[in-house]
Motif scaffolding. Structure first.
Motif, mmCIF file in Angstrom:
data_model
loop_
_atom_site.group_PDB
_atom_site.id
_atom_site.type_symbol
_atom_site.label_atom_id
_atom_site.label_comp_id
_atom_site.label_asym_id
_atom_site.label_seq_id
_atom_site.Cartn_x
_atom_site.Cartn_y
_atom_site.Cartn_z
ATOM 1 N N GLY A 82 -36.620 -104.327 87.342
ATOM 2 C CA GLY A 82 -36.459 -104.965 86.049
ATOM 3 C C GLY A 82 -36.374 -106.467 86.047
ATOM 4 O O GLY A 82 -36.516 -107.102 84.994
ATOM 5 N N ILE A 83 -36.148 -107.092 87.221
ATOM 6 C CA ILE A 83 -36.093 -108.555 87.287
ATOM 7 C C ILE A 83 -36.579 -108.981 88.666
ATOM 8 O O ILE A 83 -35.987 -108.633 89.685
ATOM 9 C CB ILE A 83 -34.674 -109.082 86.988
ATOM 10 C CG1 ILE A 83 -34.654 -110.609 86.959
ATOM 11 C CG2 ILE A 83 -33.631 -108.514 87.930
ATOM 12 C CD1 ILE A 83 -33.394 -111.189 86.320
ATOM 13 N N GLY A 84 -37.695 -109.687 88.700
ATOM 14 C CA GLY A 84 -38.339 -110.018 89.976
ATOM 15 C C GLY A 84 -37.734 -111.259 90.613
ATOM 16 O O GLY A 84 -37.875 -112.364 90.080
ATOM 17 N N LEU A 85 -37.098 -111.090 91.750
ATOM 18 C CA LEU A 85 -36.451 -112.221 92.403
ATOM 19 C C LEU A 85 -37.444 -113.310 92.841
ATOM 20 O O LEU A 85 -37.169 -114.500 92.635
ATOM 21 C CB LEU A 85 -35.625 -111.746 93.597
ATOM 22 C CG LEU A 85 -34.431 -110.845 93.257
ATOM 23 C CD1 LEU A 85 -33.708 -110.447 94.535
ATOM 24 C CD2 LEU A 85 -33.481 -111.536 92.291
ATOM 25 N N PRO A 86 -38.586 -112.975 93.447
ATOM 26 C CA PRO A 86 -39.518 -114.037 93.836
ATOM 27 C C PRO A 86 -40.007 -114.867 92.644
ATOM 28 O O PRO A 86 -40.050 -116.093 92.700
ATOM 29 C CB PRO A 86 -40.664 -113.285 94.519
ATOM 30 C CG PRO A 86 -40.061 -112.004 94.991
ATOM 31 C CD PRO A 86 -39.060 -111.658 93.939
ATOM 32 N N GLU A 123 -47.310 -101.826 95.619
ATOM 33 C CA GLU A 123 -48.017 -103.030 96.020
ATOM 34 C C GLU A 123 -47.494 -104.153 95.139
ATOM 35 O O GLU A 123 -47.863 -104.261 93.974
ATOM 36 C CB GLU A 123 -49.534 -102.869 95.857
ATOM 37 C CG GLU A 123 -50.168 -101.916 96.851
ATOM 38 C CD GLU A 123 -51.663 -101.786 96.653
ATOM 39 O OE1 GLU A 123 -52.221 -102.476 95.756
ATOM 40 O OE2 GLU A 123 -52.293 -100.997 97.376
ATOM 41 N N GLY A 124 -46.594 -104.956 95.698
ATOM 42 C CA GLY A 124 -45.985 -106.013 94.916
ATOM 43 C C GLY A 124 -44.495 -106.108 95.168
ATOM 44 O O GLY A 124 -44.014 -105.767 96.254
ATOM 45 N N ASP A 125 -43.764 -106.540 94.169
ATOM 46 C CA ASP A 125 -42.340 -106.852 94.281
ATOM 47 C C ASP A 125 -41.468 -105.696 93.799
ATOM 48 O O ASP A 125 -41.462 -105.396 92.600
ATOM 49 C CB ASP A 125 -42.045 -108.117 93.471
ATOM 50 C CG ASP A 125 -40.571 -108.388 93.331
ATOM 51 O OD1 ASP A 125 -39.806 -108.011 94.245
ATOM 52 O OD2 ASP A 125 -40.175 -108.980 92.315
ATOM 53 N N PRO A 126 -40.689 -105.066 94.689
ATOM 54 C CA PRO A 126 -39.821 -103.962 94.271
ATOM 55 C C PRO A 126 -38.779 -104.371 93.223
ATOM 56 O O PRO A 126 -38.496 -103.600 92.307
ATOM 57 C CB PRO A 126 -39.151 -103.514 95.573
ATOM 58 C CG PRO A 126 -40.074 -103.976 96.655
ATOM 59 C CD PRO A 126 -40.673 -105.252 96.154
ATOM 60 N N SER A 127 -38.220 -105.580 93.357
ATOM 61 C CA SER A 127 -37.177 -105.976 92.404
ATOM 62 C C SER A 127 -37.734 -106.100 90.987
ATOM 63 O O SER A 127 -37.036 -105.827 90.006
ATOM 64 C CB SER A 127 -36.514 -107.289 92.841
ATOM 65 O OG SER A 127 -37.448 -108.355 92.900
ATOM 66 N N SER A 128 -39.000 -106.473 90.870
ATOM 67 C CA SER A 128 -39.623 -106.557 89.558
ATOM 68 C C SER A 128 -39.722 -105.183 88.910
ATOM 69 O O SER A 128 -39.569 -105.051 87.687
ATOM 70 C CB SER A 128 -41.015 -107.180 89.676
ATOM 71 O OG SER A 128 -41.645 -107.234 88.427
ATOM 72 N N VAL A 129 -39.977 -104.157 89.719
ATOM 73 C CA VAL A 129 -40.057 -102.793 89.190
ATOM 74 C C VAL A 129 -38.686 -102.344 88.689
ATOM 75 O O VAL A 129 -38.579 -101.611 87.700
ATOM 76 C CB VAL A 129 -40.599 -101.822 90.260
ATOM 77 C CG1 VAL A 129 -40.631 -100.392 89.732
ATOM 78 C CG2 VAL A 129 -41.996 -102.255 90.690
#
Length: 210
Positions: free
Chosen positions: A184-188, A176-182
């Motif tokens: 290591g760096i969240g694009l949004p 639930e949320g941003d896969p790229s953040s998981v």
């Protein structure tokens, strides 16, 4: 064209940026993460901890004086929040095993602090900091699979003892949320922070293919 400087040795963060059209310049901060965290007040909020770590990394790289004249330095730090306790890298198989016992079949929040520093001729002219939070729902791995995963060494050097973009992805049920953040760096979130320091994504994209 401004240059994005990634204050991290993480190949996963670099891969996220490259896949999104940005070829970062990588500079490793060599920040003592444990020392930075230990210097914070004991009652610091979880997001404060990851943000202070991200700021320490970005500032350390910005202070080197060996950067392009027009650049933006991005520092990140991720930790898994389990039962109110932040978990960083386990480093050893024993700790990784205990971390997985705590989250197997459950959910936990992956917090990634982001710090963006805009530099012109070596001077910081703008900065922005924020945290992305994504809820991770973990599977309950077969014990043999978990032991095999730990034996690869992959979970020992990553926050929460798991990856989304590697072998650990087999044991993540959903997010639930941003896969790229998981990863290591969240694009949004990074897009918003770059806007806050006066940059658009298009300014950082390289030349189109062909």
């Amino acid at each position: 064209m401004p240059v994005l400087v990634l204050a991290s040795a993480s190949p996963a963060r670099r891969a996220v940026l490259r896949a999104a059209g940005i070829e970062p310049v990588v500079r490793i901060s060599d920040v003592d993460e444990d020392a930075v965290a230990a210097a914070l007040p004991p009652d610091s909020a979880p997001r404060t901890v990851v943000e202070e770590l991200a700021k320490a990394k970005a500032r350390a790289v910005a202070a080197t004086g060996e950067l392009p004249a027009d650049c933006v330095v991005v520092g990140c730090d991720s930790m898994l929040l389990v039962d109110g306790e932040l978990q960083g890298k386990p480093y050893t198989p024993e700790v990784a095993r205990e971390r997985w016992k705590a989250v197997a079949g459950r959910s936990a929040d992956l917090l990634t602090g982001h710090c963006v520093l805009r530099l012109t001729d070596g001077a910081v002219t703008a900065s922005a900091v924020d945290t992305s939070t994504t809820t991770v729902y973990f599977a309950d791995p077969d014990p043999a699979d978990l032991e095999a995963y730990i034996a690869t060494g992959e979970p020992l050097q990553v926050a929460g003892a798991f990856t989304l973009d590697g072998r650990g992805g087999w044991f993540v049920e959903r997010l639930e949320g941003d896969p790229s953040s998981v990863i290591g760096i969240g694009l949004p979130l990074l897009r918003r922070l770059l806007h806050d320091v006066g940059l658009s994504i298009a300014q950082l994209w390289g030349d189109p293919p062909g």
